[in-house]
Design an enzyme around this catalytic site. Sequence first.
Site, mmCIF file in Angstrom:
data_model
loop_
_atom_site.group_PDB
_atom_site.id
_atom_site.type_symbol
_atom_site.label_atom_id
_atom_site.label_comp_id
_atom_site.label_asym_id
_atom_site.label_seq_id
_atom_site.Cartn_x
_atom_site.Cartn_y
_atom_site.Cartn_z
ATOM 1 N N ASN A 150 27.864 -22.745 -7.456
ATOM 2 C CA ASN A 150 26.877 -22.989 -8.514
ATOM 3 C C ASN A 150 27.522 -23.074 -9.888
ATOM 4 O OD1 ASN A 150 24.284 -23.332 -7.462
ATOM 5 N ND2 ASN A 150 24.119 -21.167 -6.953
ATOM 6 N N HIS B 263 18.290 -27.112 -8.741
ATOM 7 C CA HIS B 263 17.494 -26.034 -9.335
ATOM 8 C C HIS B 263 16.416 -26.569 -10.293
ATOM 9 C CE1 HIS B 263 20.544 -22.595 -8.364
ATOM 10 N NE2 HIS B 263 20.157 -23.294 -7.306
ATOM 11 N N TYR C 83 12.794 -22.088 -8.941
ATOM 12 C CA TYR C 83 13.436 -21.993 -10.262
ATOM 13 C C TYR C 83 12.560 -22.551 -11.384
ATOM 14 C CZ TYR C 83 17.952 -20.511 -8.425
ATOM 15 O OH TYR C 83 18.953 -19.786 -7.835
ATOM 16 N N CYS D 226 22.585 -27.187 -1.835
ATOM 17 C CA CYS D 226 21.837 -26.048 -2.342
ATOM 18 C C CYS D 226 20.870 -25.623 -1.250
ATOM 19 C CB CYS D 226 21.071 -26.471 -3.594
ATOM 20 S SG CYS D 226 20.116 -25.134 -4.308
ATOM 21 N N ARG E 118 29.250 -12.819 -13.729
ATOM 22 C CA ARG E 118 27.820 -13.111 -13.589
ATOM 23 C C ARG E 118 26.992 -12.145 -14.454
ATOM 24 N NH1 ARG E 118 23.807 -13.482 -8.298
ATOM 25 N NH2 ARG E 118 21.905 -13.361 -9.529
#
Length: 437
Positions: free
Chosen positions: A152, A203, A256, A173, A98
């Site tokens: 994700n 998102h 987002y 989500c 990440r």
Amino acid sequence: MKKGLKIATIGGGSSYTPEIIEGFINRKLSGELPLEELYLVDIEEGREKLEIVGNLAKRMVEKAGADIKVHLTLDRREALKDADFVTTQFRVGQMEARIRDETIPARYGLLGQETNGAGGFTKALRTIPVILDICRDMEELCPDAFLINFTNPSGIVTEAVLKHSSIKVIGLCNVPIGMVNMVAKLYDVSPDRIYIEFAGLNHLVWGRKVYKDGIDVTKEVLDKVAESKEFNMANIPGADFDKDLLQAIGMLPCPYHRYYYMKDAMLEHTLEEAKKNGSRGAVVKKLEEELFEMYKDENLNIKPPQLAKRGGAHYSEAAVNLIASLYNDKKDIQFVNVRNNGTIADLPDNVSIECNCIIGKNGAVPINIGHVETSIRGLIQQVKAYEELTIEAAVKGDYKAAIQALTINPFVNDGLMAKKVLKDLIEENIDYLPMFK
């Protein structure tokens, strides 16, 4: 005749696990889910975390007096055999991956974000081969099970399963349920009095209409959101929504959307934050280390409140609500990622969308949307095309599809830049991207 349910959670060593355990305990005690066997599954690299969080799960179950057998295993096939539901919450490459997803794009002055842009693209490339491998095992060992995907980028991962597997999948989500809760908080009412009509992608979902007690309060909510500092999530620090911009959009954007509607301000903020505290991934890594230290405490037998800072609030609520409605054929309305099948007329039938669905024993049936507003149509179509190309790149190891995907991604939007950043992303993730070797 089978008595109780068997559920397998892949990525069981995640710091999120106490969230879902709490949800399972509550439904077991209320008699809604006859959960008998819960398998928490991880890989060798996650063994230590699995043991720590798994032992906390066992203590939570024991304290609650819920009769659930919790198994910790590195043997995925054992966990999947005859499972009724499979939940996925894993991260290929763990937190180090990440951090790379966030820092590599930043080198080029691009937004490095965990699930959007070039970072989310790389995360999808690493994740899709793994989820499809899990699905092959499911096709053999539990072909009738529902796969509830929280991994994700959830929409892209769900679409890859829809296109390349026969498994019944529903993507999940915590953003839509989080938005309902945030609006409820703005009015100081309980969330069951708020209804939002969602349309879009994971998102990238809009609340086209917001209702309080059945009355349309969309315009009022947009004013309240512009004045509030509360309409956000732990993992999206940065600029507040502009009042004129919100009224111009005329719909409730998800947190987002800051990255799309205020790209420059968010990029500036993200780069500044990274200089001060490291990337968001570095911050979360530290937070996770603290959580796992806490989880080790043998006297801890509840979900610690500090978990809320991690950014996954309402995940358990969303996942367990979904499983309970599928199992009990409730036919209630929830917000999930499903195959479009003409629900949004502006998108292909075979892609995944995020919207309101009726949930029953046969799965999630989307509530028809028709054509979306012109103001959001272009962005949805652009991002969806990027997602489709990303799946193609991941499944076929197609370098040309990868370049095309990044070129049209709104956070990159430049072919030469796409080529540069892609080179670094592949080289530094090559252990997880064998299709590009």
